[in-house]
Design an enzyme around this catalytic site. Structure first.
Site, PDB file in Angstrom:
ATOM      1  N   CYS A  85       0.854  -1.183   0.000  1.00  0.00           N
ATOM      2  CA  CYS A  85       0.000   0.000   0.000  1.00  0.00           C
ATOM      3  C   CYS A  85       0.891   1.234   0.000  1.00  0.00           C
ATOM      4  O   CYS A  85       1.891   1.266   0.724  1.00  0.00           O
ATOM      5  CB  CYS A  85      -0.890  -0.031   1.241  1.00  0.00           C
ATOM      6  SG  CYS A  85      -2.002   1.375   1.384  1.00  0.00           S
ATOM      7  N   HIS A 126      -9.288  -4.190  -1.120  1.00  0.00           N
ATOM      8  CA  HIS A 126      -8.251  -3.429  -0.422  1.00  0.00           C
ATOM      9  C   HIS A 126      -8.729  -1.990  -0.180  1.00  0.00           C
ATOM     10  O   HIS A 126      -8.597  -1.458   0.920  1.00  0.00           O
ATOM     11  CB  HIS A 126      -6.960  -3.439  -1.253  1.00  0.00           C
ATOM     12  CG  HIS A 126      -5.836  -2.677  -0.647  1.00  0.00           C
ATOM     13  ND1 HIS A 126      -4.773  -3.287  -0.033  1.00  0.00           N
ATOM     14  CD2 HIS A 126      -5.604  -1.347  -0.569  1.00  0.00           C
ATOM     15  CE1 HIS A 126      -3.930  -2.360   0.405  1.00  0.00           C
ATOM     16  NE2 HIS A 126      -4.413  -1.157   0.084  1.00  0.00           N
ATOM     17  N   GLU A 127      -9.312  -1.384  -1.212  1.00  0.00           N
ATOM     18  CA  GLU A 127      -9.744   0.012  -1.089  1.00  0.00           C
ATOM     19  C   GLU A 127     -10.969   0.148  -0.183  1.00  0.00           C
ATOM     20  O   GLU A 127     -11.064   1.104   0.596  1.00  0.00           O
ATOM     21  CB  GLU A 127     -10.022   0.619  -2.463  1.00  0.00           C
ATOM     22  CG  GLU A 127      -8.845   0.574  -3.431  1.00  0.00           C
ATOM     23  CD  GLU A 127      -7.485   0.956  -2.836  1.00  0.00           C
ATOM     24  OE1 GLU A 127      -7.429   1.796  -1.907  1.00  0.00           O
ATOM     25  OE2 GLU A 127      -6.464   0.431  -3.303  1.00  0.00           O
ATOM     26  N   HIS A 130      -9.888   0.312   3.287  1.00  0.00           N
ATOM     27  CA  HIS A 130      -9.495   1.673   3.665  1.00  0.00           C
ATOM     28  C   HIS A 130     -10.717   2.459   4.154  1.00  0.00           C
ATOM     29  O   HIS A 130     -10.643   3.173   5.157  1.00  0.00           O
ATOM     30  CB  HIS A 130      -8.872   2.422   2.476  1.00  0.00           C
ATOM     31  CG  HIS A 130      -7.398   2.231   2.338  1.00  0.00           C
ATOM     32  ND1 HIS A 130      -6.485   2.732   3.237  1.00  0.00           N
ATOM     33  CD2 HIS A 130      -6.668   1.588   1.400  1.00  0.00           C
ATOM     34  CE1 HIS A 130      -5.261   2.414   2.852  1.00  0.00           C
ATOM     35  NE2 HIS A 130      -5.354   1.716   1.734  1.00  0.00           N
TER      36      HIS A 130
END
Length: 136
Positions: A85, A126-127, A130
């Site tokens: 990241c 993954h996003e 976040h």
């Protein structure tokens, strides 16, 4: 506007607030910043540029795509992945799903749903992590 990458883990660990029509400029900034880092980055969430809103941008098989208020509503076939990241140093192991169904809003804030698989699904997961304040 090209933005700096946020590396403040305290900020990144916060759950993002819902995105609204007033956040369209942030989406443009997110896309510009992602494009600038394309040699080593395939997706970004708004908190990576210091904006705590539920919004992601990513490479969707060669074309950039923005999702406002994305959420995974179905997932299948778990597997172990290792990811890096821009906001963190090194790589880390994490659990991902081969297939995910996502509900989100487009730039006109119309609801959309689609199933994503493989590499694109991994990027989206993954996003969205976040957005949830989850760091790999």
């Amino acid at each position: 506007m090209l933005c700096e990458i946020c590396k403040d883990e305290g900020f990144l660990a916060q759950r993002a607030e819902p995105a609204t029509l007033e956040d369209l400029q942030t989406a443009a900034d997110l896309l510009e910043t992602l494009e600038y880092h394309k040699d080593r980055c395939v997706g970004m969430a708004a908190n990576m540029i210091g904006v705590n809103k539920r919004m992601i941008a990513f490479d969707n098989e060669g074309a950039y795509m923005v999702m406002f208020n994305p959420e995974i509503i179905k997932k299948s076939e778990p597997y172990e992945a290792e990811e890096g990241c821009l906001s963190l140093n090194g790589t880390r192991k994490t659990k991902r799903w081969k297939s995910i169904k996502v509900r989100w809003q487009n730039e006109q804030f119309q609801e959309r749903r689609k199933t994503f698989t493989g590499w694109t699904a991994q990027i989206i997961q993954h996003e969205i992590d976040h957005c949830e304040g989850i760091l790999i």
